[in-house]
Structure formats: C-alpha cells, structure tokens
Design an enzyme around this catalytic site. Structure first.
Site, mmCIF file in Angstrom:
data_model
loop_
_atom_site.group_PDB
_atom_site.id
_atom_site.type_symbol
_atom_site.label_atom_id
_atom_site.label_comp_id
_atom_site.label_asym_id
_atom_site.label_seq_id
_atom_site.Cartn_x
_atom_site.Cartn_y
_atom_site.Cartn_z
ATOM 1 C CD GLN A 116 0.160 2.402 4.877
ATOM 2 O OE1 GLN A 116 -0.891 2.672 5.435
ATOM 3 N NE2 GLN A 116 0.391 2.710 3.621
ATOM 4 C CG PHE A 117 1.417 1.093 10.540
ATOM 5 C CD1 PHE A 117 2.216 1.748 11.479
ATOM 6 C CD2 PHE A 117 0.870 1.834 9.513
ATOM 7 C CE1 PHE A 117 2.456 3.107 11.378
ATOM 8 C CE2 PHE A 117 1.111 3.202 9.410
ATOM 9 C CZ PHE A 117 1.901 3.845 10.355
ATOM 10 C CB ALA A 118 3.639 -4.902 12.704
ATOM 11 C CG ASP A 119 0.074 -1.718 14.738
ATOM 12 O OD1 ASP A 119 -0.107 -1.519 15.942
ATOM 13 O OD2 ASP A 119 1.150 -1.454 14.163
ATOM 14 C CE1 TYR A 120 -4.176 -0.583 11.324
ATOM 15 C CE2 TYR A 120 -2.570 0.617 10.022
ATOM 16 C CZ TYR A 120 -3.540 0.601 10.997
ATOM 17 O OH TYR A 120 -3.874 1.755 11.639
ATOM 18 C CB ILE A 121 0.484 -8.072 9.739
ATOM 19 C CG1 ILE A 121 1.158 -9.000 8.720
ATOM 20 C CG2 ILE A 121 0.402 -8.696 11.122
ATOM 21 C CD1 ILE A 121 2.631 -9.264 9.006
ATOM 22 C CD GLU A 167 -3.888 -4.642 5.193
ATOM 23 O OE1 GLU A 167 -5.036 -5.144 5.139
ATOM 24 O OE2 GLU A 167 -3.681 -3.413 5.242
ATOM 25 N N PRO A 172 -5.172 -9.130 8.765
ATOM 26 C CG PRO A 172 -6.278 -7.265 7.865
ATOM 27 C CD PRO A 172 -5.149 -7.662 8.792
ATOM 28 C CG HIS A 231 -0.680 3.730 13.758
ATOM 29 N ND1 HIS A 231 -1.854 4.203 14.271
ATOM 30 C CD2 HIS A 231 -0.831 3.709 12.413
ATOM 31 C CE1 HIS A 231 -2.691 4.469 13.280
ATOM 32 N NE2 HIS A 231 -2.104 4.185 12.142
ATOM 33 C CD GLU A 276 -2.455 -1.567 2.568
ATOM 34 O OE1 GLU A 276 -2.364 -0.767 3.508
ATOM 35 O OE2 GLU A 276 -2.993 -2.693 2.673
HETATM 36 C C1 LIG Z 1 -6.129 -2.908 7.823
HETATM 37 C C2 LIG Z 1 -5.483 -1.583 7.571
HETATM 38 N N1 LIG Z 1 -4.584 -1.460 6.574
HETATM 39 C C3 LIG Z 1 -3.965 -0.285 6.358
HETATM 40 C C4 LIG Z 1 -4.232 0.799 7.126
HETATM 41 C C5 LIG Z 1 -3.490 2.128 6.904
HETATM 42 N N2 LIG Z 1 -4.401 3.134 6.328
HETATM 43 C C6 LIG Z 1 -5.068 3.982 7.132
HETATM 44 S S1 LIG Z 1 -6.118 4.957 6.289
HETATM 45 C C7 LIG Z 1 -5.659 4.279 4.810
HETATM 46 C C8 LIG Z 1 -6.300 4.761 3.549
HETATM 47 C C9 LIG Z 1 -7.777 4.548 3.542
HETATM 48 O O1 LIG Z 1 -8.361 5.131 2.422
HETATM 49 P P1 LIG Z 1 -9.933 5.152 2.216
HETATM 50 O O2 LIG Z 1 -10.523 3.849 2.634
HETATM 51 O O3 LIG Z 1 -10.207 5.587 0.851
HETATM 52 O O4 LIG Z 1 -10.458 6.220 3.269
HETATM 53 P P2 LIG Z 1 -10.159 7.784 3.332
HETATM 54 O O5 LIG Z 1 -8.912 7.950 4.142
HETATM 55 O O6 LIG Z 1 -10.025 8.284 1.948
HETATM 56 O O7 LIG Z 1 -11.312 8.391 4.041
HETATM 57 C C10 LIG Z 1 -4.686 3.293 5.007
HETATM 58 C C11 LIG Z 1 -4.051 2.503 3.930
HETATM 59 C C12 LIG Z 1 -5.173 0.634 8.167
HETATM 60 N N3 LIG Z 1 -5.521 1.654 8.980
HETATM 61 N N4 LIG Z 1 -5.789 -0.551 8.360
#
Ligand SMILES: Cc1ncc(C[n+]2csc(CCOP(=O)(O)OP(=O)(O)O)c2C)c(N)n1
Ligand SMILES: [Mg+2]
Lengths: 417, 339
Positions: free
Chosen positions: B82-87, B60, B89, B129, B29
């Site tokens: 992007q963050f280990a906290d999001y691994i 993920e 899924p 995070h 991402e």
């Molecule tokens: C499971 C997970 N993966 C990655 C992230 C990191 N992250 C936070 S916001 C974001 C973008 C989200 O975009 P969108 O769904 O379009 O919402 P918007 O910010 O545009 O409102 C990402 C990749 C996360 N928070 N959770």
C-alpha cells in the site's frame, strides 16, 4: 473433488441491507467469571463468548458487573464525551484545511476510556492511532494534543510526525507508530522487563483486528506465552480495516480472542461498547498479569462508526446506515442510560456537560492555533528536523543543516519563531 | 490516443495483462472491491473476478510470501504494497527468498513476481507515507528495481515488469500520479492533460526495463535523475536557461550506464538528483559508475541533490524536499558560478 478458493463473505456492500447476523449477541450477565488464576484453557469458552454487563434495561448484571461508584462512572462518561467532542472538532479542522489529517474513534470510545480506569497510572500503554481516549483519560491537555495535530511551535513531536501520532513519557504512553502492529511485541518486551526487574507495573497494548494479520501480532503472543509476560493485549475488532471486512483478518467463524488460548495465553471476548464490561475484563486481565499468571488477549467487539481517516470515504465499500443496525449500540448512550437508571445522571446534566466540553475544546483550539498552524503564525525552527536523528548531530547532518539554513536565508524565510 | 494520468495508465496495464494472461493475479491490501487507496486497481476485481484480484489480510510479509508460492505454482502475481513505507515486514521474503530463489535452486524455481508500491513525498504524509527506499532494494542482487516518472512509461514498464521472468520492484512516485510536479508546492497542482507523456495507447505495448530515457537533450551538463525529480530537474534547468540534458534512468537495476555515460562524456558535467536520503542512496552508485566511465571527460566533480539524511518530517516537508531552488543552486555550482 477439486479444491475451492474461498473469498471471505462481506455481509453488506453499499446499497445493500446492513447484516450483522454474524455477531452473536449473548445476553448480558450470562458469561461466567472465572478466578484470575484459571488455567489458560479455562478461558477458551469466554474467548468465543461475549462478556456483557449492561442489559437492555441499562442495569449492570451478572458476575462481571464491576463495583464502580457513580463518580467513577461519570469520569468514564466524561472521557468518552470529551473524546467525541475532540474528534468532532478536529475532523472539522481537517475539513477546513487547518490540519492535514485526522482519525476519529467514533463508536469505540469505551475501549480506551474504560481500560484507562481499570489500569493503574504506573502501567505502560502502547496504543494504536485510535486510542486518543487513553491520552485524554491520563490527563494530557487538549492544547498539547492539538498542537501535535497542528505540527506547531508547541508540538510534542517537533513537527516530525503525522497528526495523531502522540506520545507521553510522563504519563507512560508509548510513541504511536504509523506502522501497524509494531507496538504489540514492544508492549510484551516492556512487560518482560518489568518482570525481570521485579516490578508490579504491567503493560497494555491495542491494535485493530486488521492488524492482527501482521507477524508482529504473533510475535507478541508467542513471547507473552513463553515468558508469562504481565501484559494486557487488546484487539479492537471494529469490523473494518479501511475497506476490508474483519473476515479478511481471519474473523470468519472464529473469534480473535480465541487466538489467545490458541497460542497459550488467556483470551476474553467483550462487548466493546459496554463500558462496564470493558472495565471488568481489563481489570480481570490486569490482576491476572500482576499476580504472575501471564498475559490475556482481549477482543473488543465494536464498530468503526466513522471513516477510517479523513482520507477515506466508507460510502464506497459499506452501507451508509450500517452503524444504525449495529447490534451493540453506542457506548456513550449506553453508559449514559445506565447512570440515568441509577439516578446518578439526567438529560439536563448530560446536555450541559456536552456543551461545557464543546466549549473547552473550542477554547483549547483557539489557544493551540495561537502557537501556529502549518501555514500561519509561529513555526518551529526547520533546523529541528536534523535533531534527534541521533543523540548528537554527526558531521554530515551538521553540513546538511547549514546548507538548508543558507537556502532558507536565500528564500528570505530564515526568521522562524 | 487517449490521455491518461499515471493511475489510469497503471490500471490499464494490469487490466490488459489480466485479460491476456490467465496466470496473472493481483493481490494486496484494499486492492479488490475498493480498488486501492490510490485507486490504481479500480474496477479490476469487478471485471476479472475475486479469484484474480484479491483483497489480502494486512500482512506484507504474507503477501510477498504467498506470491512466491503462487509463482512456484505457475501464477504471475502483481502484489501491491500500500505504501513503500510498509514494505519492510516483507523485506525478508524479498531479500532472502524472492531475490535468490533462481540462484539457489540453479534455475529450478524462480519468482516472476511484480511488487508495485507507491513511494515518495510531497503529499504531507509524514515519515510513514513518504519514503523512497529504492536503494535498499537496488543493493540486493536478484531483483530488478524500477521507477517510472510519467504515464506512458508507467504503463509500458508495468507490462514489461509483469512479463519479466525475474522479480521486479516497481516504485510509483505518488506525487506525480495525477500530474507532473516541478517542486513548487505553492503553485496550483498541474494535471497530466497537456503533457505529451500522458498520451497513452489504449492497448498493449512495453517500455523495456533497463533502458534510460533522454528526457531533454542538451550539451552544457547532464542531470541524471528519476521519479518525481525528473520534473523538478527539468523545471530547474529551464528556470536557469541552461542547455541541460536530462536523463530519466527509469530503471536502477539493471542500470543503463551506456546512455548515462554517453551523455556525461558529451557534457562533462553531471548532477544526480533523487528524493531519497543522500547517504548511501542510489546516487552514490550512480556517481561511482559515472566516475568509472567518464573520469577523463569530467570538467567538474559530480554533484548530488537528495533528501536530507533524516526521516521525512511532516511539518518541514518543503524544507526537506529537494525542490527547484535546491536543484538550481546545485546547477549553478556545477556550472562554476558562486552559489
Ligand atoms: C505495516 C502497515 N501496513 C499497512 C498500513 C496501512 N494501513 C493503515 S491503517 C490500516 C487498516 C488497519 O485496520 P485495523 O487494524 O482494523 O485498525 P482500525 O483502523 O480499524 O482501527 C492500513 C492497512 C500501515 N499503516 N502499516
Ligand atoms: Mg479495524
């Protein structure tokens, strides 16, 4: 022929001309409004179309034009303007180092403000981090929200959450998660429970278009379809997911709303910067759900006018002036102009409301910081960090709490408010 | 030799491998045009093209699942979470697929995949995070799990991970991306500039996976640690003027128990320090293994300093983080002083 790897096209990068030619803007009033019990496939054209109510002359036109009195419209405008004033002040507070992080909803305020009015107070909301308007519309106090941002002694999350991860059990708004899309199947489950119990309340959830790529989004649609769950599922397509353009979530040449009919639930695509249109489609979907005809996936076409968060710098990946070229305008300006056209609002009232809101935000901020900030004033008791891991503290956490308190006493810092 | 911070060192490792091996691809991402939210993949897409450095949908499970398929078709992907906290899924793909593919197909298929992910706290990231989930991966048979603590190791280990024919989960302690951190948040941030481990060769080299490093030699006790806590442990030992041996294990799986056991057998005392939660954390495995190897040489019970067994709380970051004082207290107890 060899296969070709496709890289989604991004309309414009920094230094290039903004290009929104991919956004097909239908004329206001053109989209038909089917009965609320229309079969799922009957919504398929609307899921690719764009429901719009406000025309270029700021009038509400066509079958989706809702019959809202001026008082309600002003309430919506008030919520949007309050959201913007709040966002603006909190953005500055972050820049001044008073809070660690912030996320604005600039440019997409109508999505929350209109939905909150279209839904009933008993309906359960499952927001993303960009739905502060839901909390403001349901009457949470600015001081309560700010105290969460400050992680102070008055913080509803007891210092445990990153800023903007609010909740309100009393006002029926679920706890916001930092993990994307998790709220979507949860909202469907809440709706299933309402149906199991025979209650008339429904659930509504929001996520960004980028988040539709997560499996949880698909779980939500499948469960909503299978059980005809009474839920309104909202995709906020603000074109960007941090640096990634909506094409990377599957938005090229196919709407997000189309996934509704694709998965067996109704789908509607709406001009997300048109307060009246957002209200109208939400009310339609809510009525459909309440009457037992199942869930609707609504795509709100809007634009993230600000940075993703205070940690982000969009100048690195998109033209600086993209919002100026955005074809669907500014939701606040558009509702304001409509009210002015109706003779129910004018520049002077707008100015004075704007000033009044700024003042109330500033007043609330002064009160909130009096409950402490991360670095100054009263602080939460650090031993709170061990509570609510479980309902009752198990022995190993009790031991760890005592160890921390001894350490803090040694640091001479144990006298927290 | 150029001076690099950890971000630059990791970037250089990927740049070199993208250049040397046409089967290497990077995906994740925001990693492409933007260069990653921590800038670790900066310029890689520009240099190597959008077929080699891919921005992905936010999924993920999709990233890791697709990477497994790429492996099966001859590529060698480096996936960023992007963050280990999001691994999480991706956990099913990692545990049920990545880790077992070689075993269940009797070697017919494998997943020579590297999963990079920033971990750890100290950046006011709150509970989503800041996590250090290495133990839940170290517990799974079939994946190598590593965490470097400095730029030199980061680059050499990342190249080794990419070349490894087995899957590697590569944790990057983000608090030390831009400089070492001794656990005292009120002190001005340090940079890597003066640090010997920031002298990083420009070209190709590897640091083998599965080898611990003796970061500081000593004879009074052994601190077994990794990631950000290497720096905190060094600072604590130095503050107490202790003749501590500090071992940076670098790799959890495989674990270099020989180096660790030799040290603890020599010193007779052992403190284990990690940032992750304590209960069933990787320190538990370390403690058990050390006890098995060194029981007759131990002069005191093995001790652990770790994160508390709670989610990582935003407001109490520095009460949560196992900082210098907590390590010093443990060291005093280990040396038989009253705390
Ligand atoms: C499971 C997970 N993966 C990655 C992230 C990191 N992250 C936070 S916001 C974001 C973008 C989200 O975009 P969108 O769904 O379009 O919402 P918007 O910010 O545009 O409102 C990402 C990749 C996360 N928070 N959770
Ligand atoms: Mg978005």
């Amino acid at each position: 022929m060899t296969s070709r790897f496709h890289v989604p096209a991004v309309p414009a990068r920094p230094g290039e001309q903004p290009d929104f030619s991919y956004v097909k803007v239908a004329a206001a009033g053109d989209a038909p409004r089917p009965p609320i019990n229309v079969p799922v496939l009957g919504t398929a054209p609307l899921a690719e179309d764009l429901v719009r109510v406000l025309d270029d002359r700021h009038r509400a036109v066509g079958p989706w034009a809702p019959k809202l009195d001026a008082e309600t419209l002003r309430r919506g405008l008030h919520t949007m303007m309050l959201t913007r004033a709040f966002d603006d002040r909190m953005q500055r507070a972050q820049r001044q180092g008073r809070i660690t992080f912030y996320m604005r909803s600039l440019g997409e305020e109508a999505v929350s403000a209109a939905a909150a009015i279209a839904l009933r107070d008993g309906d359960m909301l499952f927001p993303s981090y960009r739905n502060q308007g839901l909390f403001l519309s349901r009457g949470l106090s600015l001081v309560d929200l700010m105290s969460q941002l400050l992680s102070n002694s008055h913080d509803m999350c007891k210092g445990r959450q990153l800023p903007v991860m609010y909740h309100s059990a009393e006002r029926r708004i679920f706890s916001i998660s930092g993990n994307l899309a998790t709220q979507f199947p949860q909202a469907v489950g809440w709706a299933m429970a309402a149906a199991i119990k025979g209650e008339t309340d429904i659930a509504a959830a929001w996520l960004g278009e980028g988040s539709t790529a997560e499996a949880d989004f698909h779980h939500a649609l499948t469960f909503a379809k299978v059980y005809k769950a009474p839920a309104v599922l909202n995709v906020v397509n603000n074109q960007w997911a941090i640096s990634t353009f909506q094409g990377y979530a599957g938005g090229e040449q196919r709407s997000f709303a189309a996934r509704g009919p694709g998965m067996g639930i109704a789908g509607l695509r709406v001009d997300g910067n048109d307060f009246l249109a957002v209200y109208a489609v939400t009310a339609w979907a809510a009525e459909r759900a309440r009457a037992g005809h199942g869930a609707t996936l609504i795509e709100h076409v809007t634009y993230r006018a600000g940075a993703h968060s205070t940690s982000d710098d969009p100048a690195r990946y998109r033209p600086k002036d993209e919002f100026d070229a955005w074809p669907l305008g500014d939701p606040v300006d558009r509702l304001k102009s409509h009210l002015v056209t109706l003779g129910e609002w004018d520049d002077a009232r707008h100015e004075s409301l704007s000033k009044e809101l700024d003042e109330s935000v500033t007043g609330a901020w002064h009160e909130a910081v009096s409950y402490g900030t991360l670095n100054e004033g009263p602080r939460l008791d650090p031993s709170l960090m061990f509570e609510d891991v479980f309902k009752e503290l198990p022995p190993h956490l009790l031991a760890q709490r005592d160890e921390l308190l001894a350490e803090l006493a040694e640091r001479g810092e144990s006298d927290h408010a | 030799m150029p001076n690099m911070n950890m971000v630059q060192a990791l970037n250089s490792a990927m740049d070199i491998m993208l250049t040397r091996d046409p089967s290497v691809v990077v995906l994740g991402e925001d990693v492409g045009y933007f260069g990653g939210v921590f800038r670790v993949t900066e310029s890689l897409q520009k240099k190597h093209g959008a077929y080699r450095v891919l921005d992905t949908p936010i999924a993920e499970g999709g990233i890791v699942g697709a990477a497994v398929g790429m492996c099966a078709n001859g590529l060698r992907p480096i996936a960023e979470i992007q963050f280990a906290d999001y691994i999480y899924p991706a956990y099913d793909q990692i545990v049920s697929e990545v880790a077992r593919l070689r075993y269940r197909s009797a070697g017919a298929f494998s997943a020579p995949l590297t999963i990079r992910t920033p971990c750890g706290g100290g950046i006011r990231g709150g509970q989503t995070h800041s996590q250090s989930p290495e133990a839940v991966f170290a517990h799974v048979s079939g994946i190598k799990t590593v965490m470097p603590s400095n730029p030199y190791d980061a680059k050499g280990m990342l190249i080794a991970a990419i070349e490894d024919d087995d899957p590697v989960i590569f944790f990057e302690p983000k608090r030390v991306y831009n400089g070492p951190f001794d656990g005292e948040p009120d002190k001005p941030a340090q940079s890597w500039a003066e640090h010997p481990k920031a002298e990083v060769p420009e070209g190709y080299y590897t640091v083998p996976i599965g080898q611990a490093a003796v970061t500081r030699e000593g004879s009074a006790l052994t601190i077994v640690t990794y990631g950000t806590m290497v720096h905190v442990s060094l600072a604590a030992a130095e503050a107490l003027g202790l003749d501590a041996e500090v071992i940076d294990i670098r790799s959890m799986v495989p674990l270099d128990i020989d180096t660790i056991a030799a040290s603890v057998s020599k010193t007779g005392r052992c403190l284990i320090a990690h940032e992750a939660t304590r209960f069933a954390g990787f320190g538990a495995e370390l403690s058990a293994s050390i006890q098995e190897h060194c029981f007759w040489n131990l002069e005191a019970p093995i001790m652990r300093v770790a994160g508390w067994d709670t989610p990582y709380p935003h407001a109490f970051e520095w009460e949560y983080f196992p900082g210098k004082r907590r390590v010093m207290n443990a060291l005093r107890r280990l040396m038989g002083e009253a705390a």
